[in-house]
Design a protein around this motif. Structure first.
Motif, mmCIF file in Angstrom:
data_model
loop_
_atom_site.group_PDB
_atom_site.id
_atom_site.type_symbol
_atom_site.label_atom_id
_atom_site.label_comp_id
_atom_site.label_asym_id
_atom_site.label_seq_id
_atom_site.Cartn_x
_atom_site.Cartn_y
_atom_site.Cartn_z
ATOM 1 N N HIS A 43 -20.441 -33.749 4.244
ATOM 2 C CA HIS A 43 -21.368 -34.572 5.028
ATOM 3 C C HIS A 43 -21.382 -36.012 4.515
ATOM 4 O O HIS A 43 -21.283 -36.973 5.279
ATOM 5 N N HIS A 44 -21.477 -36.175 3.196
ATOM 6 C CA HIS A 44 -21.559 -37.518 2.615
ATOM 7 C C HIS A 44 -20.194 -38.215 2.597
ATOM 8 O O HIS A 44 -20.111 -39.434 2.788
ATOM 9 N N SER A 58 -19.173 -41.785 4.393
ATOM 10 C CA SER A 58 -18.550 -42.887 3.650
ATOM 11 C C SER A 58 -17.313 -43.405 4.373
ATOM 12 O O SER A 58 -17.118 -44.613 4.516
ATOM 13 N N GLY A 109 -25.335 -32.980 10.349
ATOM 14 C CA GLY A 109 -25.140 -34.420 10.232
ATOM 15 C C GLY A 109 -25.047 -35.147 11.553
ATOM 16 O O GLY A 109 -24.799 -36.358 11.576
ATOM 17 N N ASP A 145 -26.672 -40.583 10.374
ATOM 18 C CA ASP A 145 -26.872 -41.598 9.339
ATOM 19 C C ASP A 145 -26.215 -42.933 9.665
ATOM 20 O O ASP A 145 -26.091 -43.798 8.805
#
Length: 304
Positions: free
Chosen positions: A71-72, A76, A159, A281
């Motif tokens: 997810h992160h 990025s 996400g 995000d």
């Protein structure tokens, strides 16, 4: 503090291996050797101190720790992609990269894009049509800014954010003059005598279709062709006595023109939500917001 040992190649390799569920396929996409992919993933696992993949058959699957990191990592890479896109654009606006399922591409996008172009945003535009899972993967990687299509299963929405637009259902379509249209009383079992075009396994509408067929006492058809190609489906069903099981938006124009007709099958149970999917995000830019507005205007005009 960010660990300086984590490099862009680590993130890109990890994401591609997770997307392909295969070290070998990831190597092909990245144009490197399979040992190089394995080495890069081992390096990342050593840096993070956790196992990111487990073997599954001939491929791999992401571990629980890997799912969290994916997810992160995806966010990025998406941020880096946006930064690259923001450079050297001259006086043009921010890019608008849209993924749309075939049903949306045929029914909604032409009018929505015409309205969008009237806004003179000067934004480069890209419209991609494909399977839902492929489009969602591209959205996570930042290749696309939004995806327009059916709501995916919960396990595929991590996400991501879904914004409802309208609902549509699956239809059974045939060419004008098809023998099944002449029957005094329609018999669902008669479909077994014809070639049936089916949405492929893994497509977003396939579970709806499978559940509906089972409710009608049909688990499968003797002569079935799985396809995601609306151009093939349209050409095949117009030329042959086939039955096309497809979302109504894909065949909207053919129905209006009288080239295709619907079999008298009540498919209300296959109705599903269609909407906008974006990354949770990542804020959208002004051009994407304008496109969203034109999509809603188009849907209102069509009375969906």
């Amino acid at each position: 503090m960010i660990d300086s040992r984590v490099r862009f190649r680590h993130l890109r390799t990890f994401i591609e291996a997770a997307r392909q569920r295969s070290i070998g396929k990831a190597a092909e996409v990245l144009h490197v050797t399979q040992p190089a992919v394995s080495k890069t993933i081992r390096e990342l696992e050593e840096i993070l101190g956790v196992k990111l993949f487990e073997k599954e058959g001939r491929g791999v699957r992401v571990t629980r720790y890997g799912e969290v990191f994916l997810h992160h990592a995806g966010a990025s890479i998406a941020a880096i992609q946006q930064g690259i896109d923001s450079l050297d654009r001259g006086n043009s606006g921010p890019p608008v990269r849209v993924g749309a399922l075939p049903t949306v591409s045929a029914r909604i996008m032409p009018r929505a894009m015409a309205l969008f172009l009237k806004e003179d945003t000067d934004s480069p535009i890209k419209v991609v049509t494909g399977e839902n899972m492929v489009l969602l993967d591209q959205l996570r990687l930042g290749v696309l800014d939004l995806v327009i299509g059916r709501l995916a299963a919960p396990e595929h929405m991590s996400g991501l954010h879904f914004d409802y637009l309208y609902s549509e259902q699956v239809r059974f379509a045939v060419r004008k003059g098809h023998p099944l249209l002449a029957a005094a009383r329609f018999d669902f079992a008669a479909l077994r005598d014809y070639i049936v075009l089916m949405p492929p396994t893994g497509s977003v509408i396939r579970p709806f279709v499978d559940r509906f067929l089972l409710s009608q006492g049909q688990a499968s058809f003797p002569r079935a062709i799985e396809t995601v190609s609306d151009s093939f489906g349209r050409a095949f069903v117009l030329d042959y006595d086939a039955v096309w099981i497809i979302s109504e938006g894909v065949i909207d124009r053919e129905l209006a023109a009288g080239r295709l007709e619907l079999l008298p099958v009540d498919t209300a149970d296959t109705r599903g939500a269609v909407g906008l999917t974006t990354r949770e995000d990542t804020p959208t830019n002004a051009s994407v917001d304008i496109l969203t507005r034109t999509l809603r205007e188009t849907i209102a005009e069509l009375g969906l």
